[in-house]
Design a protein around this motif. Structure first.
Motif, PDB file in Angstrom:
ATOM      1  N   ARG A 177      91.721  -5.369  17.181  1.00 21.53           N
ATOM      2  CA  ARG A 177      91.391  -5.596  15.248  1.00 21.53           C
ATOM      3  C   ARG A 177      90.571  -7.193  14.719  1.00 21.53           C
ATOM      4  O   ARG A 177      90.306  -7.496  16.119  1.00 21.53           O
ATOM      5  CB  ARG A 177      92.838  -5.933  14.653  1.00 21.53           C
ATOM      6  CG  ARG A 177      94.080  -5.032  14.882  1.00 21.53           C
ATOM      7  CD  ARG A 177      94.706  -4.525  13.518  1.00 21.53           C
ATOM      8  NE  ARG A 177      95.255  -3.332  13.685  1.00 21.53           N
ATOM      9  CZ  ARG A 177      96.249  -2.127  11.943  1.00 21.53           C
ATOM     10  NH1 ARG A 177      95.143  -2.675  11.499  1.00 21.53           N
ATOM     11  NH2 ARG A 177      97.381  -2.225  12.594  1.00 21.53           N
ATOM     12  N   ASN A 178      90.593  -6.964  13.320  1.00 22.84           N
ATOM     13  CA  ASN A 178      90.215  -8.118  13.444  1.00 22.84           C
ATOM     14  C   ASN A 178      90.799  -8.497  11.970  1.00 22.84           C
ATOM     15  O   ASN A 178      90.105  -7.663  11.123  1.00 22.84           O
ATOM     16  CB  ASN A 178      88.490  -7.534  13.527  1.00 22.84           C
ATOM     17  CG  ASN A 178      87.117  -9.252  12.982  1.00 22.84           C
ATOM     18  OD1 ASN A 178      88.243  -9.986  12.105  1.00 22.84           O
ATOM     19  ND2 ASN A 178      86.020  -9.220  13.207  1.00 22.84           N
ATOM     20  N   ASP A 179      90.646  -9.953  11.973  1.00 18.30           N
ATOM     21  CA  ASP A 179      91.310 -10.595  11.178  1.00 18.30           C
ATOM     22  C   ASP A 179      90.137 -11.218   9.947  1.00 18.30           C
ATOM     23  O   ASP A 179      90.538 -12.285   8.565  1.00 18.30           O
ATOM     24  CB  ASP A 179      92.353 -11.373  10.973  1.00 18.30           C
ATOM     25  CG  ASP A 179      93.771 -10.579  11.707  1.00 18.30           C
ATOM     26  OD1 ASP A 179      93.589  -9.465  11.251  1.00 18.30           O
ATOM     27  OD2 ASP A 179      94.189 -11.403  12.525  1.00 18.30           O
ATOM     28  N   ARG A 218      85.021  -9.604   6.728  1.00 17.95           N
ATOM     29  CA  ARG A 218      84.464  -7.981   6.858  1.00 17.95           C
ATOM     30  C   ARG A 218      85.241  -7.315   6.293  1.00 17.95           C
ATOM     31  O   ARG A 218      86.772  -7.312   6.575  1.00 17.95           O
ATOM     32  CB  ARG A 218      85.015  -8.025   9.032  1.00 17.95           C
ATOM     33  CG  ARG A 218      83.612  -9.041   9.731  1.00 17.95           C
ATOM     34  CD  ARG A 218      83.624  -8.337  11.255  1.00 17.95           C
ATOM     35  NE  ARG A 218      84.211  -6.852  11.245  1.00 17.95           N
ATOM     36  CZ  ARG A 218      84.100  -6.184  12.361  1.00 17.95           C
ATOM     37  NH1 ARG A 218      84.519  -6.954  13.754  1.00 17.95           N
ATOM     38  NH2 ARG A 218      84.702  -5.088  12.384  1.00 17.95           N
ATOM     39  N   LYS A 260      89.278  -3.989   9.432  1.00 15.64           N
ATOM     40  CA  LYS A 260      89.134  -5.042   9.900  1.00 15.64           C
ATOM     41  C   LYS A 260      89.615  -4.306  11.293  1.00 15.64           C
ATOM     42  O   LYS A 260      90.750  -4.911  11.882  1.00 15.64           O
ATOM     43  CB  LYS A 260      90.799  -5.129   9.394  1.00 15.64           C
ATOM     44  CG  LYS A 260      90.881  -5.995   7.932  1.00 15.64           C
ATOM     45  CD  LYS A 260      90.361  -6.864   7.689  1.00 15.64           C
ATOM     46  CE  LYS A 260      89.792  -7.711   6.140  1.00 15.64           C
ATOM     47  NZ  LYS A 260      89.338  -8.740   6.568  1.00 15.64           N
TER      48      LYS A 260
END
Length: 237
Positions: free
Chosen positions: A54-56, A60, A63
């Motif tokens: 995951r990317n918060d 971006r 996610k």
């Protein structure tokens, strides 16, 4: 290498090269980034088990990032080609790649050659520098423990081989490392059936003195770890 925390899901589809839809563990659907420019042959069967991070980051749009997959042949593959250089660097610094032990300095993305290329690494030894190119390998086959590269036509890969060959012909050490991000493999060959020009360039580079190496990655999706562990046989046709 410790990967970011991974979640397991199921692949719906990959599309527009850099997008993939997955079903998460809670049943929701998520569109994630696919960091792989190749064809990903055998790496995206329908409903395949996948692992993603995951990317918060608010900058971006997507996610999540696709990291690992269970292939059509039941093998584990790291499809994030951006991991290959980091894996090789880690292995170089830890002395895993025995053919390149003893360097004093490592530099990344070094310009070289006549075709505006950048070597993935330049290793400085006491008496000389060694230029190193890295390629990520994920193409496997149901009836073989030999992986192959490339999985799509790669003019960039052929250019890198020409640059390495020019170095070798000038008496400068040049190395190509196949980072085999695929489990259950004991050797690597060129995929001549996919890219004949690359296959020809590899043969010529090897004859010119470019050292061709391959190292296997151990992949553990449950603990989120991946690392190069041992050399593999390179089959040159």
């Amino acid at each position: 290498m410790q990967l970011p925390p991974l979640e397991e899901g199921r692949l719906v589809k990959r599309y527009k090269r850099f997008f993939a839809d997955v079903i998460c563990a809670d049943g929701s659907e998520l569109t994630i980034h696919c960091p792989n420019t190749g064809s990903m042959l055998n790496c995206m069967p329908a409903n395949a088990r996948v692992w993603f991070s995951r990317n918060d980051d608010p900058k971006r749009k997507l996610k999540g990032t696709w990291e690992l997959v269970e292939t059509a042949h039941g093998r584990l593959a790291c499809v994030n080609t951006g991991r290959a250089n980091a894996l090789v660097e880690e292995a170089l610094r830890n002395g895993v790649i025995t053919e390149l032990q003893g360097f004093d300095q490592l530099k990344r993305e070094v310009k070289y050659g006549d075709e505006n290329s950048r070597a993935d690494f330049r290793l400085s030894f006491a008496q000389q520098a060694v230029y190193v190119e890295v390629k990520s390998v994920t193409l496997g086959f149901a009836d073989s423990t030999t992986a192959a590269f490339p999985d799509a036509v790669t003019s960039r890969g052929a250019r890198h081989l020409r640059e390495l060959m020019a170095l070798a012909q000038a008496g400068e050490p040049a190395v190509l490392i196949y980072c085999v991000n695929l489990s259950g493999i004991d050797s690597v060959r060129v995929a001549q059936e996919i890219d004949q020009l690359y296959a020809q360039a590899l043969t010529e580079a090897a004859k010119a003195g470019v050292q061709i190496l391959a190292y296997a990655a151990d992949i553990d999706p449950h603990n989120g770890r991946i690392a190069l562990s041992h050399p593999l046989k390179v089959i040159l046709e």
